[in-house]
Design an enzyme around this catalytic site. Structure first.
Site, mmCIF file in Angstrom:
data_model
loop_
_atom_site.group_PDB
_atom_site.id
_atom_site.type_symbol
_atom_site.label_atom_id
_atom_site.label_comp_id
_atom_site.label_asym_id
_atom_site.label_seq_id
_atom_site.Cartn_x
_atom_site.Cartn_y
_atom_site.Cartn_z
ATOM 1 N N ASP A 15 0.785 -1.250 0.000
ATOM 2 C CA ASP A 15 0.000 0.000 0.000
ATOM 3 C C ASP A 15 0.817 1.301 0.000
ATOM 4 O O ASP A 15 0.530 2.211 0.796
ATOM 5 C CB ASP A 15 -0.962 0.008 1.201
ATOM 6 C CG ASP A 15 -1.977 -1.134 1.156
ATOM 7 O OD1 ASP A 15 -1.883 -1.973 0.247
ATOM 8 O OD2 ASP A 15 -2.862 -1.172 2.020
ATOM 9 N N ASP A 57 -4.693 -0.666 -1.532
ATOM 10 C CA ASP A 57 -6.014 -0.509 -0.961
ATOM 11 C C ASP A 57 -6.857 0.055 -2.105
ATOM 12 O O ASP A 57 -6.468 1.048 -2.731
ATOM 13 C CB ASP A 57 -5.883 0.518 0.189
ATOM 14 C CG ASP A 57 -6.726 0.194 1.398
ATOM 15 O OD1 ASP A 57 -7.075 -0.980 1.599
ATOM 16 O OD2 ASP A 57 -7.029 1.134 2.160
ATOM 17 N N SER A 65 -15.357 1.153 5.702
ATOM 18 C CA SER A 65 -14.314 1.652 6.618
ATOM 19 C C SER A 65 -14.273 3.188 6.658
ATOM 20 O O SER A 65 -13.501 3.760 7.425
ATOM 21 C CB SER A 65 -12.940 1.119 6.206
ATOM 22 O OG SER A 65 -12.458 1.773 5.046
ATOM 23 N N HIS A 76 -10.474 7.142 1.709
ATOM 24 C CA HIS A 76 -9.097 7.041 1.194
ATOM 25 C C HIS A 76 -9.019 5.943 0.145
ATOM 26 O O HIS A 76 -9.838 5.022 0.141
ATOM 27 C CB HIS A 76 -8.119 6.716 2.342
ATOM 28 C CG HIS A 76 -8.403 5.386 2.985
ATOM 29 N ND1 HIS A 76 -9.387 5.221 3.935
ATOM 30 C CD2 HIS A 76 -7.872 4.152 2.791
ATOM 31 C CE1 HIS A 76 -9.438 3.957 4.302
ATOM 32 N NE2 HIS A 76 -8.537 3.273 3.609
ATOM 33 N N LYS A 101 -6.969 -4.859 -3.067
ATOM 34 C CA LYS A 101 -7.719 -5.462 -1.953
ATOM 35 C C LYS A 101 -8.743 -4.485 -1.370
ATOM 36 O O LYS A 101 -8.681 -3.288 -1.636
ATOM 37 C CB LYS A 101 -6.747 -5.917 -0.859
ATOM 38 C CG LYS A 101 -5.970 -4.766 -0.259
ATOM 39 C CD LYS A 101 -5.088 -5.240 0.856
ATOM 40 C CE LYS A 101 -4.227 -4.113 1.364
ATOM 41 N NZ LYS A 101 -4.998 -2.977 1.912
ATOM 42 N N GLU A 108 -14.062 -4.912 5.382
ATOM 43 C CA GLU A 108 -12.702 -4.386 5.514
ATOM 44 C C GLU A 108 -11.733 -5.526 5.228
ATOM 45 O O GLU A 108 -12.038 -6.692 5.494
ATOM 46 C CB GLU A 108 -12.486 -3.818 6.934
ATOM 47 C CG GLU A 108 -11.091 -3.256 7.183
ATOM 48 C CD GLU A 108 -10.690 -2.139 6.220
ATOM 49 O OE1 GLU A 108 -10.543 -2.400 5.003
ATOM 50 O OE2 GLU A 108 -10.487 -1.002 6.689
ATOM 51 N N ALA A 136 0.474 0.310 6.235
ATOM 52 C CA ALA A 136 1.019 0.877 7.446
ATOM 53 C C ALA A 136 1.380 -0.258 8.408
ATOM 54 O O ALA A 136 0.654 -1.251 8.468
ATOM 55 C CB ALA A 136 -0.036 1.780 8.103
HETATM 56 C C1 VGL Z 1 -4.665 0.807 5.781
HETATM 57 C C2 VGL Z 1 -6.045 1.940 7.211
HETATM 58 C C3 VGL Z 1 -7.090 1.819 6.337
HETATM 59 C C4 VGL Z 1 -3.291 0.285 5.476
HETATM 60 C C5 VGL Z 1 -5.707 0.669 4.885
HETATM 61 O O1 VGL Z 1 -2.946 0.142 4.283
HETATM 62 O O2 VGL Z 1 -2.532 0.011 6.424
HETATM 63 N N1 VGL Z 1 -4.848 1.432 6.942
HETATM 64 N N2 VGL Z 1 -6.917 1.189 5.182
HETATM 65 ZN ZN ZN Z 2 -8.356 1.237 3.620
#
Ligand code: VGL
Ligand code: ZN
Length: 193
Positions: A15, A57, A65, A76, A101, A108, A136
């Site tokens: 991501d 993502d 989410s 996002h 994904k 989620e 992350a």
């Molecule tokens: C992520 C929060 C929401 C990530 C994805 O890629 O870590 N974090 N969606």
């Molecule tokens: Zn996300």
């Protein structure tokens, strides 16, 4: 200790998208700091002829989410928007396999294995060992690493090429501890040969 890239190794970039970097809608603090390091890992894997995967993502516009839908996050990485693009600093080579994904509006999916063909693809290619970095640390990196371990892959966590959200102080540190406790190895760029 040195860690060698062999014929059973693959690089998995998690991501590295604009929305997760400063200026994006869900910025990971210093998220873009992983990019120069990931580019160095990319170079080493290219030199070794080892495969490279990049997850993204890839949410529909009203994903569960998102805050307007009652979720924890600002909207996002909405499919086909600028925020969902890979960061332009990331030098993804031709032949990089993209894994999208969290496309389901009502589900989620933090892990790159959830609802994707990643495990099957890796297994078909004879890959047993995954070198994982990106964003992350406390969400998608952690969940991807733990799923990989559960699936029986060996995992090398690229500790100099991950950054966390840290909604609560210590989340990233705890995530790293959990990944290591569950069997992931850690490595830095200087240790990869
Ligand atoms: C992520 C929060 C929401 C990530 C994805 O890629 O870590 N974090 N969606
Ligand atoms: Zn996300």
């Amino acid at each position: 200790m040195k860690t060698a890239i062999d014929e059973k190794s693959a690089l998995i970039l998690i991501d590295v998208q604009r929305d997760f970097c400063p200026g994006g809608s869900l910025p990971v603090p210093e998220g873009e700091d992983v990019i120069p390091l990931l580019n160095q890992y990319i170079r080493k894997f290219m030199q070794a002829g080892a495969p490279i995967f990049a997850t993204r993502d890839w949410h529909p516009p009203h994903h569960i989410s998102f805050k307007p839908q009652g979720g924890p996050w600002p909207p996002h990485c909405v499919q086909h928007t600028e925020g969902a693009e890979f960061h332009s600093g990331l030098k993804l080579p031709e032949g990089t396999k993209i894994v999208s994904k969290a496309l389901e509006p009502t589900e989620e999916a933090y892990s790159g294995f959830e609802g994707t063909c990643l495990a099957e693809k890796l297994t078909k290619m004879g890959i047993r060992r995954l070198f994982i970095g990106g964003l992350a640390t406390d969400y998608c990196v952690k969940n991807t690493v733990l799923d990989a371990l559960d699936l029986g892959f060996d995992v090398v966590l690229l500790e100099d090429a991950i950054k966390g959200v840290d909604v609560t102080v210590g989340d990233s540190e705890n995530a790293i501890r959990e990944m290591i406790d569950r069997g992931a190895e850690r490595a830095y760029i200087s240790q990869i040969s």
